[in-house]
Design a protein around this motif. Structure first.
Motif, PDB file in Angstrom:
ATOM      1  N   ASP A 105      -5.617  -6.537  -1.764  1.00  0.00           N
ATOM      2  CA  ASP A 105      -6.611  -7.134  -0.866  1.00  0.00           C
ATOM      3  C   ASP A 105      -6.703  -8.642  -1.057  1.00  0.00           C
ATOM      4  O   ASP A 105      -6.831  -9.401  -0.086  1.00  0.00           O
ATOM      5  CB  ASP A 105      -7.988  -6.499  -1.096  1.00  0.00           C
ATOM      6  CG  ASP A 105      -8.085  -5.105  -0.498  1.00  0.00           C
ATOM      7  OD1 ASP A 105      -7.267  -4.790   0.397  1.00  0.00           O
ATOM      8  OD2 ASP A 105      -8.971  -4.340  -0.923  1.00  0.00           O
ATOM      9  N   ARG A 136      -5.579  -1.948  -5.780  1.00  0.00           N
ATOM     10  CA  ARG A 136      -6.108  -2.195  -4.436  1.00  0.00           C
ATOM     11  C   ARG A 136      -6.694  -3.597  -4.332  1.00  0.00           C
ATOM     12  O   ARG A 136      -6.529  -4.284  -3.317  1.00  0.00           O
ATOM     13  CB  ARG A 136      -7.159  -1.139  -4.070  1.00  0.00           C
ATOM     14  CG  ARG A 136      -6.579   0.204  -3.656  1.00  0.00           C
ATOM     15  CD  ARG A 136      -7.626   1.056  -2.949  1.00  0.00           C
ATOM     16  NE  ARG A 136      -8.741   1.372  -3.837  1.00  0.00           N
ATOM     17  CZ  ARG A 136      -8.803   2.456  -4.597  1.00  0.00           C
ATOM     18  NH1 ARG A 136      -7.793   3.320  -4.592  1.00  0.00           N
ATOM     19  NH2 ARG A 136      -9.847   2.694  -5.354  1.00  0.00           N
ATOM     20  N   ASP A 137      -7.404  -4.025  -5.375  1.00  0.00           N
ATOM     21  CA  ASP A 137      -8.004  -5.365  -5.363  1.00  0.00           C
ATOM     22  C   ASP A 137      -6.924  -6.451  -5.305  1.00  0.00           C
ATOM     23  O   ASP A 137      -7.069  -7.448  -4.584  1.00  0.00           O
ATOM     24  CB  ASP A 137      -8.863  -5.569  -6.619  1.00  0.00           C
ATOM     25  CG  ASP A 137     -10.156  -4.774  -6.585  1.00  0.00           C
ATOM     26  OD1 ASP A 137     -10.512  -4.283  -5.490  1.00  0.00           O
ATOM     27  OD2 ASP A 137     -10.803  -4.622  -7.650  1.00  0.00           O
ATOM     28  N   MET A 154       0.830  -1.204   0.000  1.00  0.00           N
ATOM     29  CA  MET A 154       0.000   0.000   0.000  1.00  0.00           C
ATOM     30  C   MET A 154       0.870   1.261   0.000  1.00  0.00           C
ATOM     31  O   MET A 154       0.562   2.249  -0.679  1.00  0.00           O
ATOM     32  CB  MET A 154      -0.931  -0.002   1.215  1.00  0.00           C
ATOM     33  CG  MET A 154      -2.033  -1.058   1.157  1.00  0.00           C
ATOM     34  SD  MET A 154      -3.168  -0.809  -0.236  1.00  0.00           S
ATOM     35  CE  MET A 154      -4.000   0.701   0.293  1.00  0.00           C
ATOM     36  N   LYS A 170      -0.203   7.510  -7.112  1.00  0.00           N
ATOM     37  CA  LYS A 170      -1.563   8.031  -6.969  1.00  0.00           C
ATOM     38  C   LYS A 170      -1.903   9.116  -8.000  1.00  0.00           C
ATOM     39  O   LYS A 170      -3.064   9.299  -8.359  1.00  0.00           O
ATOM     40  CB  LYS A 170      -1.796   8.556  -5.550  1.00  0.00           C
ATOM     41  CG  LYS A 170      -0.864   9.678  -5.126  1.00  0.00           C
ATOM     42  CD  LYS A 170      -1.115  10.038  -3.658  1.00  0.00           C
ATOM     43  CE  LYS A 170      -0.173  11.141  -3.189  1.00  0.00           C
ATOM     44  NZ  LYS A 170      -0.379  11.451  -1.747  1.00  0.00           N
ATOM     45  N   LYS A 174      -6.179   2.193 -10.193  1.00  0.00           N
ATOM     46  CA  LYS A 174      -6.047   2.232  -8.733  1.00  0.00           C
ATOM     47  C   LYS A 174      -6.886   1.134  -8.087  1.00  0.00           C
ATOM     48  O   LYS A 174      -6.447   0.466  -7.147  1.00  0.00           O
ATOM     49  CB  LYS A 174      -6.464   3.608  -8.201  1.00  0.00           C
ATOM     50  CG  LYS A 174      -5.498   4.730  -8.545  1.00  0.00           C
ATOM     51  CD  LYS A 174      -6.020   6.066  -8.030  1.00  0.00           C
ATOM     52  CE  LYS A 174      -5.103   7.215  -8.425  1.00  0.00           C
ATOM     53  NZ  LYS A 174      -5.640   8.526  -7.990  1.00  0.00           N
ATOM     54  N   GLU A 175      -8.111   0.959  -8.601  1.00  0.00           N
ATOM     55  CA  GLU A 175      -8.990  -0.087  -8.056  1.00  0.00           C
ATOM     56  C   GLU A 175      -8.391  -1.476  -8.307  1.00  0.00           C
ATOM     57  O   GLU A 175      -8.437  -2.351  -7.439  1.00  0.00           O
ATOM     58  CB  GLU A 175     -10.379   0.010  -8.684  1.00  0.00           C
ATOM     59  CG  GLU A 175     -11.175   1.228  -8.234  1.00  0.00           C
ATOM     60  CD  GLU A 175     -12.520   1.324  -8.936  1.00  0.00           C
ATOM     61  OE1 GLU A 175     -12.775   0.505  -9.849  1.00  0.00           O
ATOM     62  OE2 GLU A 175     -13.312   2.226  -8.566  1.00  0.00           O
ATOM     63  N   GLN A 205       2.163   1.646  -3.474  1.00  0.00           N
ATOM     64  CA  GLN A 205       1.099   2.080  -4.377  1.00  0.00           C
ATOM     65  C   GLN A 205       0.925   3.591  -4.319  1.00  0.00           C
ATOM     66  O   GLN A 205       0.593   4.240  -5.325  1.00  0.00           O
ATOM     67  CB  GLN A 205      -0.217   1.398  -3.985  1.00  0.00           C
ATOM     68  CG  GLN A 205      -1.401   1.849  -4.808  1.00  0.00           C
ATOM     69  CD  GLN A 205      -2.726   1.415  -4.197  1.00  0.00           C
ATOM     70  OE1 GLN A 205      -3.520   0.744  -4.818  1.00  0.00           O
ATOM     71  NE2 GLN A 205      -2.946   1.793  -2.937  1.00  0.00           N
TER      72      GLN A 205
END
Length: 317
Positions: free
Chosen positions: A270, A266-267, A247, A254, A262-263, A250
């Protein structure tokens, strides 16, 4: 400066040498078929080195009063003192030259831990011993990454061992030239996110150690730093710590990534955090973004490439 070949000590039987008591070997496929493509081994059989023949009667650790012998099951032929002296000799000769050591598990000479110690009558034992040779290697080389053949079957321990080998080797290259605070700070900057993934407190403490240094004894500072670094890296990084590190990384993109990218990032993080995908999935995505959006600071981070990708060590993490 061209890097030297990484040299790793290894119990000779693990390298496929027929030096065991029964004239056999315990060849490690990972060490000799995979890691051997990237390192050079120095092979040791301490039992043969102290004069025991091939084949030979089995030897084991036996507790006699307050001492432990390494002898035949009947108590004769103690070679404990010779194994200790040979271990000291090799530890001294190879200090600073080896970047790791792989020992044969459970061996009375080479076992790192849980070696059986028998009572004099041979009617019972406890698994609390350390191989006499291995003990000296580890005692005299506290920075040296050491592992046993059986434990290398664990994907996390295997990855952690190789990562520490490469870390120590990088350090050994650094200290071939006079150490300065600037060079130490540059070295630390490369290890920032690898440290963060393994031990966040050590990451902060070591950064503070370098940032607040006052004085002239840079060599003492270097000794304190590398001991702290190698100790911090001993424990494999957890999914939680790796996820937090990912994170942080990442965040550098930004302003460069679209909402969808970005999604996606993040996925991936996760899914890794939940154990649905291995570490290389979000890492590969981050490396892709780093190629598209170059960042000189990030490109130097050891976290992205702590060892050759051909070893595929992060596929199972």
């Amino acid at each position: 400066m061209q890097k030297d070949t990484i040299k790793i000590g290894i119990s000779a039987c693990l390298a496929g040498e027929k030096v065991r008591f029964d004239s056999g070997h315990k060849k490690s496929n990972f060490c000799m078929e995979e890691l051997a493509k990237h390192v050079e081994y120095k092979m040791y059989c301490p039992e043969v080195a102290v004069g025991l023949p091939i084949p030979r009667p089995t030897i084991r650790q036996v507790r006699t009063a307050d001492t432990i012998k390494v002898c035949r099951p009947d108590g004769t032929g103690d070679v404990g003192p010779q194994l200790t002296e040979y271990g000291k000799k090799i530890a001294t000769e190879q200090a600073g030259h080896l970047s790791g050591f792989v020992f044969c598990a459970k061996s009375p000479s080479c076992g790192m831990e849980r070696v059986k110690i028998y009572n004099e009558a041979g009617t019972g034992n406890t698994s609390e011993g350390i191989g006499f040779f291995a003990e000296q290697i580890m005692k005299h080389n506290p920075l040296l990454p050491c592992e046993e053949n059986g434990r290398l079957n664990d994907v996390h321990l295997r990855e952690n061992f190789v990562m520490r080998v490469y870390t120590l080797h990088n350090w050994q290259q650094l200290v071939k030239e006079p150490v300065t605070v600037h060079r130490l700070t540059q070295f630390h900057a490369q290890y920032k996110y690898l440290l963060m993934a393994h031990n966040y407190q050590a990451y902060r403490d070591l950064g503070n150690l370098l940032g607040t240094f006052v004085g002239d004894d840079v060599n003492a500072l270097a000794d304190e730093y590398i001991l702290g670094l190698m100790n911090a890296l001993r424990r494999p990084a957890s999914r939680k710590n790796n996820s937090n590190t990912l994170m942080h990384l990442q965040g550098y993109f930004k302003r460069d990534l679209s909402k969808i990218e970005k999604e996606e990032m993040r996925d991936a993080i996760d899914e890794y955090r939940q154990g649905l995908v291995p570490l290389y999935v979000p890492l590969t995505l981050l490396k892709h973004h780093l190629k598209v959006h170059p960042n000189e600071y990030l490109s130097k981070q050891i976290y992205f490439n702590p060892y050759p990708n051909e070893l595929k060590l992060r596929y199972g993490l």
